[in-house]
Write an enzyme that holds these catalytic residues in place. Structure first.
Site, PDB file in Angstrom:
ATOM      1  CG  ASN A   9      -1.788   1.205   1.326  1.00 56.77           C
ATOM      2  OD1 ASN A   9      -1.805   2.027   0.413  1.00 56.77           O
ATOM      3  ND2 ASN A   9      -2.522   1.345   2.412  1.00 56.77           N
ATOM      4  CD1 TRP A  10       3.804   1.178  -2.801  1.00 55.68           C
ATOM      5  CD2 TRP A  10       3.705   2.287  -4.747  1.00 55.68           C
ATOM      6  NE1 TRP A  10       4.605   0.521  -3.707  1.00 55.68           N
ATOM      7  CE2 TRP A  10       4.560   1.182  -4.897  1.00 55.68           C
ATOM      8  CE3 TRP A  10       3.480   3.122  -5.844  1.00 55.68           C
ATOM      9  CZ2 TRP A  10       5.209   0.897  -6.115  1.00 55.68           C
ATOM     10  CZ3 TRP A  10       4.114   2.843  -7.045  1.00 55.68           C
ATOM     11  CH2 TRP A  10       4.973   1.745  -7.177  1.00 55.68           C
ATOM     12  CE  LYS A  11      -0.422   3.235   4.755  1.00 50.19           C
ATOM     13  NZ  LYS A  11      -0.418   3.362   6.208  1.00 50.19           N
ATOM     14  CG  HIS A  94      -6.085   1.823   5.129  1.00 49.31           C
ATOM     15  ND1 HIS A  94      -5.688   2.768   6.040  1.00 49.31           N
ATOM     16  CD2 HIS A  94      -5.037   0.978   4.963  1.00 49.31           C
ATOM     17  CE1 HIS A  94      -4.432   2.504   6.408  1.00 49.31           C
ATOM     18  NE2 HIS A  94      -4.023   1.418   5.775  1.00 49.31           N
ATOM     19  CD  GLU A  96      -3.320   5.444   6.569  1.00 46.93           C
ATOM     20  OE1 GLU A  96      -3.303   5.448   5.322  1.00 46.93           O
ATOM     21  OE2 GLU A  96      -2.388   4.982   7.265  1.00 46.93           O
ATOM     22  CD  GLU A 165      -3.614  -2.291   7.354  1.00 44.11           C
ATOM     23  OE1 GLU A 165      -2.540  -2.546   6.804  1.00 44.11           O
ATOM     24  OE2 GLU A 165      -4.223  -1.218   7.194  1.00 44.11           O
ATOM     25  N   GLY A 171       2.245   2.610  10.883  1.00 39.84           N
ATOM     26  CA  GLY A 171       3.193   3.710  10.740  1.00 39.84           C
ATOM     27  C   GLY A 171       3.863   4.131  12.037  1.00 39.84           C
ATOM     28  CB  SER A 209       4.993  -1.356  12.262  1.00 40.87           C
ATOM     29  OG  SER A 209       4.554  -0.023  12.469  1.00 40.87           O
ATOM     30  N   GLY A 230       2.769  -0.915   4.401  1.00 39.56           N
ATOM     31  CA  GLY A 230       2.839   0.502   4.062  1.00 39.56           C
ATOM     32  C   GLY A 230       4.285   0.944   3.881  1.00 39.56           C
ATOM     33  N   GLY A 231       4.858   1.506   4.943  1.00 37.77           N
ATOM     34  CA  GLY A 231       6.202   2.107   4.870  1.00 37.77           C
ATOM     35  C   GLY A 231       7.251   1.224   4.208  1.00 37.77           C
TER      36      GLY A 231
HETATM   37  P1  13P Z   1       2.788   0.615   7.814  1.00 38.93           P
HETATM   38  O1  13P Z   1       3.358  -0.659   7.243  1.00 38.93           O
HETATM   39  O2  13P Z   1       3.505   1.843   7.348  1.00 38.93           O
HETATM   40  O3  13P Z   1       2.616   0.546   9.289  1.00 38.93           O
HETATM   41  O4  13P Z   1       1.321   0.754   7.204  1.00 38.93           O
HETATM   42  C1  13P Z   1       0.462  -0.316   7.277  1.00 38.93           C
HETATM   43  C2  13P Z   1      -0.731  -0.016   6.459  1.00 38.93           C
HETATM   44  O5  13P Z   1      -1.506   0.868   6.798  1.00 38.93           O
HETATM   45  C3  13P Z   1      -0.926  -0.780   5.223  1.00 38.93           C
HETATM   46  O6  13P Z   1      -2.192  -0.574   4.712  1.00 38.93           O
END
Ligand code: 13P
Length: 247
Positions: A9-11, A94, A96, A165, A171, A209, A230-231
């Site tokens: 997930n590149w966000k 998600h 977010e 999640e 994050g 994470s 994500g990250g």
């Molecule tokens: P991180 O891996 O940056 O914690 O993000 C997880 C995420 O929200 C994937 O959708």
């Protein structure tokens, strides 16, 4: 019975130059892997990424989809449009989006339905906040979130992927321990089992994470069938290492 799925997930990150550089580095992924790899770029870059993925054997995903079919919904991207770009998976619900766009459990269920209607696999995210966990409401929260999706999608529920999640792990560098994650995954699987006889074939991903240091232990848990990353998905070497940990 279940092959792992690793979804990036590149966000809201990247541009054409950095996307191309990141994907070029991912060409080093082991071609004999058994896990499935999904890249979810921002919608603006679906076309760019679509053109580059097949040669790597990765598949295209999206980060969101409209709950509506078509028409006067400025700014929205429909499920049919995603399919038009070769999208095979879409993240829905998600945390977010639940937080910044006030997405309700019902809206997430509708988005899931839209994706399934065009043959795109929804990756349905559930997860509790730290306050909910501290209050002893973690299980109740994820069960409520998943129940809304099960209720709206009936027997099609076996076609979804679930992602646990925990909001407090996203994050933050604070990952759920493998034991804590497995406990929630087992609970989610039991909930799916009550809804479909195909629950043993369904994949439940962990997200929050996930990194090269913790992936192997998380993925070794019985009910963890991959990761939503994500990250670490924005760093080529880290993501490659997660893909190889997933087999
Ligand atoms: P991180 O891996 O940056 O914690 O993000 C997880 C995420 O929200 C994937 O959708």
């Amino acid at each position: 019975m279940r092959n792992n799925l690793i979804a990036a997930n590149w966000k809201m990150n990247g541009d054409t130059a950095s996307n191309a550089a990141l994907l070029a580095g991912l060409r080093l992924a082991n071609p004999n892997r058994s896990c499935e790899v999904v890249i979810c770029p921002p919608a603006a870059y679906l076309g760019q990424v679509q053109a580059l993925l097949p040669e790597m054997g990765f598949v295209l995903g999206a980060q969101d989809v409209s709950a509506f079919e078509s028409g006067a919904y400025t700014g929205e991207v429909s499920a049919a449009m995603l399919r038009d770009f070769g999208v095979r998976y879409v993240i829905v619900g998600h945390s977010e989006r639940r937080k910044h766009h006030a997405e309700s459990d019902e809206l997430v269920a509708q988005k899931t339905k839209r994706a399934l209607a065009v043959g795109i696999t929804p990756i349905v995210c559930v997860g509790e906040t730290w306050a909910e966990r501290e209050a002893g409401l973690a299980e109740q929260t994820v069960k409520r979130q998943l129940a809304a999706v099960i209720h709206a999608n009936g027997h099609c529920i076996s076609e979804i992927v679930v992602a646990y999640e925990p909001v407090w792990a996203i994050g933050t560098g604070q990952t759920a321990t493998p034991e804590v994650a497995q406990q929630v995954h087992a609970l989610l699987r039991a909930q799916l089992r009550a809804a479909t006889e195909r629950s043993d074939r369904m994949r439940i991903l962990y997200g929050g994470s996930m990194n090269p240091g913790n992936a192997a232990q998380l993925l070794a848990q019985e009910d963890i069938d991959g990761g939503l990353v994500g990250g670490a998905s924005l760093k080529g070497a880290d993501f490659l290492s997660l893909v190889s940990a997933a087999g």
